[in-house]
Scaffold this motif. Structure first.
Motif, short mmCIF file in Angstrom:
data_model
loop_
_atom_site.label_atom_id
_atom_site.label_comp_id
_atom_site.label_asym_id
_atom_site.label_seq_id
_atom_site.Cartn_x
_atom_site.Cartn_y
_atom_site.Cartn_z
N ARG A 123 -0.51 -5.60 -1.76
CA ARG A 123 -0.50 -4.17 -1.53
C ARG A 123 -0.45 -3.88 -0.04
O ARG A 123 -1.12 -4.55 0.75
CB ARG A 123 -1.78 -3.55 -2.11
N ASN A 129 -1.24 -0.84 2.71
CA ASN A 129 -1.87 0.47 2.90
C ASN A 129 -1.29 1.08 4.17
O ASN A 129 -1.67 0.67 5.27
CB ASN A 129 -3.39 0.32 3.12
N GLN A 146 -0.77 4.00 -0.65
CA GLN A 146 -1.08 2.72 -1.27
C GLN A 146 0.17 2.18 -1.95
O GLN A 146 0.62 2.75 -2.94
CB GLN A 146 -2.17 2.90 -2.32
N PRO A 176 -11.11 -1.05 -3.01
CA PRO A 176 -10.87 0.16 -2.21
C PRO A 176 -12.03 0.45 -1.25
O PRO A 176 -11.81 0.87 -0.10
CB PRO A 176 -10.75 1.27 -3.26
#
Lengths: 347, 347
Positions: free
Chosen positions: B46, B48, B140, B165
Motif C-alpha cells: 500500500r 499512503n 490510501q 492504520p
C-alpha cells in the motif's frame, strides 16, 4: 504580560496596518517623532540599503538616479519605514541619539553615535531633506530625518577606534560569529566546517570557531582565487574547494564529517551538502537567507541524519562587541574586511 | 569517505538525472529490482500519499478517479518514485521485505512487514498492477510492485499489537515527539507550549514533553471544539485558544513566556507568535513544513529574541519506538489517534 513583551517593547503601538502584526510584517508604521517612555529617537545621518533592495530598485528604474531616489522616498513616505515591498528587505542606519525615553533599556544617551542592528524593515523612519544629497548611485544614502528605536530594538554605539565603514561591515554580519561561538563551545574540541568561508560572515565564523575551541577548522570556497586568499590568512587549518550546492562534492571535499557546519553561502541549494558533511550528533547552523526550511528538514530525514539544524538567529547578546573584538585582535580578519571596505583610514 | 556517506548509503547510484544530486532532489530514479549489497527490496502492499499531494491531484483532475489514477501511475513511471512534481511531496508505503542485501544495516529480514519512514520522494518505486485495486477516492492506494531501501533509509517493522492504520498514523509524525523529548530534557523542569496541540504531532509532542520532565505544559488550539477535546484528554496542564498566526494573541494566550515552544501548526505565518511566546534562553522547534526560514530568522532578530530556533528534523534515532510507546502507555494519546484513524480494531 502582553504589554511587556508584545506591546510597546516590540513596537506594536506603531503599527498602523494591518492590526495585530509585528512592525516587520506591517504595511505601514507610525513614524511620528514623539517618543514613548521606552523609545529612543535617532537623528539620521545615513541609510545603508541592503544590497538586494538597491539592486532591485536600480534594475526597476533602469539605473536612473532621480527615479531611484523618488522610489526610495515614496517607500519611506508611504510605509513609514524603508521596507522594499519587492525584496522584503531593508538595511540599517547610522545616526545620533536625539532623545532617549526614561524607560528605554538600550543604555543610549543623547549624542551617542550609533548604528541600528535591527532591520530598517521594522524601524519607523521619516526623511526631511528629500534625500537631496544622495546621488542615487549606491546603497549608501546621506539623509536627514529621524528614526525610532523600540525597547527591543538593537543598536550599537559606533566604536571610536575603527573607521565607520569597517564597523558597519562588521556589525552587519555580527550574528554569525556570535552564534558560531556559542554552538562550537558546546562541543569538546570539535571539528568545524564553514561553507562560504571567504565572505564577511564566513571569515568571522572561522575566527569565532577557533576562539571557541575548535580543534580543526575547514573553510570551503567555490574558486581558486578565494582558496588562495583564504589560505594566505591562516584563519583555517584547511581550505577546500567545491560548489556548495553539490552535496557529493561538498562531502568529498570536507572529508571526515565534522561536528559543526556553518553555512554562510547566500545561494539556494546548500542544505544537503551541509547535512552530508556533518557527523551524527553534530550541528548545522544556517545563516543564509536563501535556506529552504523544507529542503533542510526533509533532507536530513531522507539521509537519516541525526543532526541538529539551527535557524541562524541574527541576535545573540553581545554579538556586535564580539565581532568587533575579533576584528581588532586578529589582523587577518581586519585585513579581509578592509580589502572590501576600502582603505582602513576611510571615514 | 564519499563512498561510505554520499555513495550507495544515500542512494546516489540510483539517481538517473540530474547527476550529483541526492535521490530526493532527482527528477528520475532507477527503480530496477536488483539490489546492491546494502539495499533492501520491499514488496509493496500500500502507498499512503501525503495529504497535500492527494489534494492537489484531486483538484487538478476535478475529482475524476480514473484521471487521478492515471496521473499517479504517470508520475511513478516517469520518475521512478511517487514524487508529486507540483507539491514536491510524497508519502510513505507499507510492504513486506522481499530481499535484504548482506551489508544492509537496517536489520530487516525477508517476511518482515514494514512501513517506510523516509519520504516516497526519495524511494525508488515500480508498480506492476496499474493500481487496478485503487478507487482513486482516497490517499490510501492498494498497490503491487517493489520499492528499494538504501542503507540510510529508515523503515520500521509494523508492531503486532497495534492496528496498521494506527501504527502508520503514529509513525507519520514520530519525529515530533522524539525531538521534543530531546529538547525538553535539555532544560531543568521547563515550561513548554505546543502550538497546534490537538493535532497528531501536537498530541504526541505534549505527551513527550511531559515524559521529558516538563513542569508545565500548555496547549494552544484555534477553536472551542479543539479546546474542549484537548482539555478532556488531560494531556496539557492548560489549554488556551488563539490564532497561531497572530503573534500578539499567541503571546497573550500563553502568558508567562515558556522555555520551549513547539510549532505543529501546518499553516504559514506562525513564526513570530512562537518567538514572542518563548523566554530568553529558550528554544523554538518548528515542525511545520510551512515555516519560513527568513520570517523566523529576521523575526527573532527584529525582536532581539535570544532564542534557539530548530528546524524540526524528522529523524531522531528511536523515534518510531518512542512514539508507539507513548500511544501504548497513555490511553488519552491512543484515544486521540483512534478518533482519527477509526475503530481501534481496523486492519
Amino acid at each position: 504580560m502582553i504589554d511587556r513583551r508584545g506591546g510597546t517593547e516590540a513596537g506594536l503601538h506603531r503599527v498602523l496596518e494591518p492590526a495585530g502584526v509585528l512592525p516587520q510584517a506591517a504595511l505601514r508604521l507610525d513614524a511620528s517623532p514623539r517618543i514613548g517612555p521606552d523609545e529612543v529617537r535617532v537623528r539620521v545621518e545615513r541609510l545603508n540599503l541592503d544590497a538586494a533592495s538597491y539592486r532591485q530598485l536600480h534594475t526597476a528604474h533602469g539605473g536612473d538616479p532621480d527615479a531611484i531616489r523618488a522610489a526610495v522616498l515614496e517607500i519611506i513616505t508611504t510605509r513609514g519605514k524603508m521596507h522594499n515591498p519587492v525584496t522584503g528587505s531593508g538595511g540599517m542606519l547610522v545616526g545620533t541619539v536625539a532623545e532617549a525615553g526614561p524607560d528605554s533599556p538600550l543604555g543610549l544617551k543623547p549624542g551617542d553615535r550609533i548604528a541600528t542592528l535591527v532591520s530598517l524593515t521594522l524601524t519607523p523612519l521619516a526623511v526631511t531633506d528629500g534625500l537631496a544629497r544622495w546621488d542615487g548611485r549606491s546603497e549608501q544614502i546621506p539623509a536627514e530625518g529621524h528614526a525610532i528605536l523600540f525597547a527591543r530594538s538593537i543598536a550599537a554605539v559606533l566604536p571610536d577606534d575603527l573607521p565607520v565603514p569597517l564597523a558597519l561591515a562588521v556589525m552587519d554580519v555580527c550574528g554569525a560569529p556570535a552564534l558560531t561561538h556559542r554552538v562550537v563551545a558546546g562541543y569538546a574540541a570539535p571539528s568545524v566546517a564553514v561553507l562560504g568561508a571567504a565572505g564577511k560572515s564566513g571569515t568571522l565564523a572561522l575566527a569565532a570557531a577557533r576562539r571557541a575551541g575548535a580543534a580543526r577548522v575547514v573553510g570551503l570556497v567555490p574558486s581558486e582565487r578565494e582558496e588562495k586568499a583564504l589560505l594566505a590568512t591562516g584563519l583555517a587549518d584547511q581550505v577546500v574547494r567545491a560548489d556548495a550546492r553539490d552535496p557529493v562534492a561538498v562531502a568529498a571535499a570536507i572529508g571526515a564529517p565534522v561536528d559543526v557546519t556553518v553555512v554562510c553561502v547566500d545561494v539556494p541549494g546548500c542544505e544537503h551538502g551541509a547535512i552530508l558533511a556533518t557527523a551524527p550528533g553534530g550541528t548545522v547552523v544556517f545563516f543564509s537567507m536563501a535556506t529552504s526550511f523544507p529542503a533542510a528538514a526533509l533532507g536530513a530525514e531522507g539521509l537519516a541524519a541525526d543532526v541538529t539544524m539551527l535557524i541562524g538567529n541574527g541576535y545573540v547578546p553581545g554579538h556586535a562587541e564580539m565581532a568587533l573584538d575579533l576584528v581588532r585582535s586578529i589582523p587577518a580578519v581586519r585585513a579581509s574586511f578592509t580589502a572590501r571596505t576600502g582603505a582602513d583610514s576611510a571615514q
